[in-house]
Design a protein around this motif. Structure first.
Motif, mmCIF file in Angstrom:
data_model
loop_
_atom_site.group_PDB
_atom_site.id
_atom_site.type_symbol
_atom_site.label_atom_id
_atom_site.label_comp_id
_atom_site.label_asym_id
_atom_site.label_seq_id
_atom_site.Cartn_x
_atom_site.Cartn_y
_atom_site.Cartn_z
ATOM 1 N N ASP A 138 0.811 -1.219 0.000
ATOM 2 C CA ASP A 138 0.000 0.000 0.000
ATOM 3 C C ASP A 138 0.847 1.273 0.000
ATOM 4 O O ASP A 138 0.309 2.378 0.058
ATOM 5 N N GLY A 139 2.174 1.120 -0.020
ATOM 6 C CA GLY A 139 3.051 2.276 -0.043
ATOM 7 C C GLY A 139 3.058 3.080 1.235
ATOM 8 O O GLY A 139 3.526 4.225 1.261
ATOM 9 N N LYS A 140 2.583 2.484 2.333
ATOM 10 C CA LYS A 140 2.559 3.211 3.602
ATOM 11 C C LYS A 140 2.498 2.248 4.777
ATOM 12 O O LYS A 140 2.076 1.090 4.643
ATOM 13 N N VAL A 141 2.946 2.755 5.922
ATOM 14 C CA VAL A 141 2.739 2.054 7.186
ATOM 15 C C VAL A 141 1.323 2.348 7.645
ATOM 16 O O VAL A 141 0.901 3.511 7.677
ATOM 17 N N HIS A 142 0.570 1.304 7.973
ATOM 18 C CA HIS A 142 -0.809 1.487 8.422
ATOM 19 C C HIS A 142 -0.820 1.688 9.942
ATOM 20 O O HIS A 142 -0.463 0.778 10.691
ATOM 21 N N ILE A 143 -1.224 2.863 10.383
ATOM 22 C CA ILE A 143 -1.378 3.167 11.802
ATOM 23 C C ILE A 143 -2.879 3.224 12.094
ATOM 24 O O ILE A 143 -3.584 4.088 11.562
ATOM 25 N N LEU A 144 -3.354 2.320 12.914
ATOM 26 C CA LEU A 144 -4.783 2.177 13.171
ATOM 27 C C LEU A 144 -5.165 2.997 14.405
ATOM 28 O O LEU A 144 -4.700 2.731 15.511
#
Length: 272
Positions: free
Chosen positions: A238-244
């Motif tokens: 996704d081209g990014k770090v997912h921060i929930l």
């Protein structure tokens, strides 16, 4: 219907659960002093029907036996070896690896060392090398328990609560998992890390061709989310770090209604 069983390996008798789903294999690796049941909200979901999800108790955890040779097994690379031994026993040649916390470090080992790794998803895990440890982890009051060789009942409850999240209801089996874990693995794991015997997680993240998903909670108590964004990933999903938002160290347990669709999209894309 979930299938359960035990498999003998050079690292001991491994307890596992297999959803028997029709799709590709997904290997789930739990964290320090936990057990395979922590993935229950994925195993019994639609994901478990769509994919063949296999979760197992690491040696010295849950229903698996203690390692017959602790110095061989009780390390990040030793746990990756145990995972590969289990996959070989199942005849699995390719799999997506999903790792949480310690399991995420083992997933990075597999990404580097097991040719069958299609992709990896890590949660609560910084892809860090030895030089990154000061930046990758957040100092905390109870961080020392991560490597302590034995837990009192109180310490087991404290550690279980911090791993699941301060605002999340704690189940007795989570505390029992902390108390059951073979405490020898914690200091041996630290020794292995200090000696540089495990793969450099940052190097893996920055060179691996396979997709790597990095997922973290905004309230993560152990891992620096700022550090996660400094890594020069080779193929970050996704081209990014997912921060929930609002979630802690164990978002897949805390909020499966958020994590499962995200994990499902990841699995669909990397295996499609």
């Amino acid at each position: 219907m979930l299938k359960t069983g035990f498999t003998e390996t050079p690292h001991g008798r491994i307890s596992w659960v297999d959803t028997g789903g029709e799709g590709p294999v997904v290997l789930l690796i739990h964290g320090n002093s936990s057990c395979k049941e922590i993935f229950g909200r994925q195993l019994v979901s639609e994901l478990g029907l769509s994919y063949r999800m296999i979760a197992f108790d690491l040696p010295g955890h849950g229903q698996s036996s203690d390692a017959p040779d602790p110095e061989k097994t009780y390390s990040i690379h030793g746990y990756a070896d145990a995972a590969m031994a289990l996959l070989a026993a199942f005849g699995v040649k390719r799999a997506v690896v999903v790792g949480w916390s310690l399991g995420g470090h083992a997933a990075l080992e597999l990404l580097e060392r097991w040719p069958g790794t299609v992709a990896a998803w890590i949660t609560g895990t910084p892809p860090a090398g030895a030089a990154d440890m000061g930046d990758a982890f957040i100092p905390s009051e109870h961080m020392g328990l991560t490597f302590k060789d034995s837990f009192t009942d109180e310490e087991a409850a404290i550690y279980a609560q911090e791993t699941v999240g301060a605002s999340v209801d704690l189940h007795p089996w989570m505390i029992d998992a902390c108390k059951r874990a073979d405490g020898r693995f914690r200091p041996l794991m630290l020794q292995s890390v200090a000696a540089g015997l495990d793969v450099d997680g940052r190097m893996v993240a920055e060179t691996a061709l396979q997709p790597l998903a990095v997922v973290s909670g905004s309230e993560e108590p152990f891992v620096s989310n700022a550090f996660l964004r400094t890594v020069d990933y080779r193929n970050l999903w996704d081209g990014k770090v997912h921060i929930l938002d609002g979630l802690a160290h164990m978002p897949f347990w805390e909020a499966p209604e958020i994590v499962n669709p995200l994990l499902g999209r990841f699995l669909d894309e990397v295996t499609g």
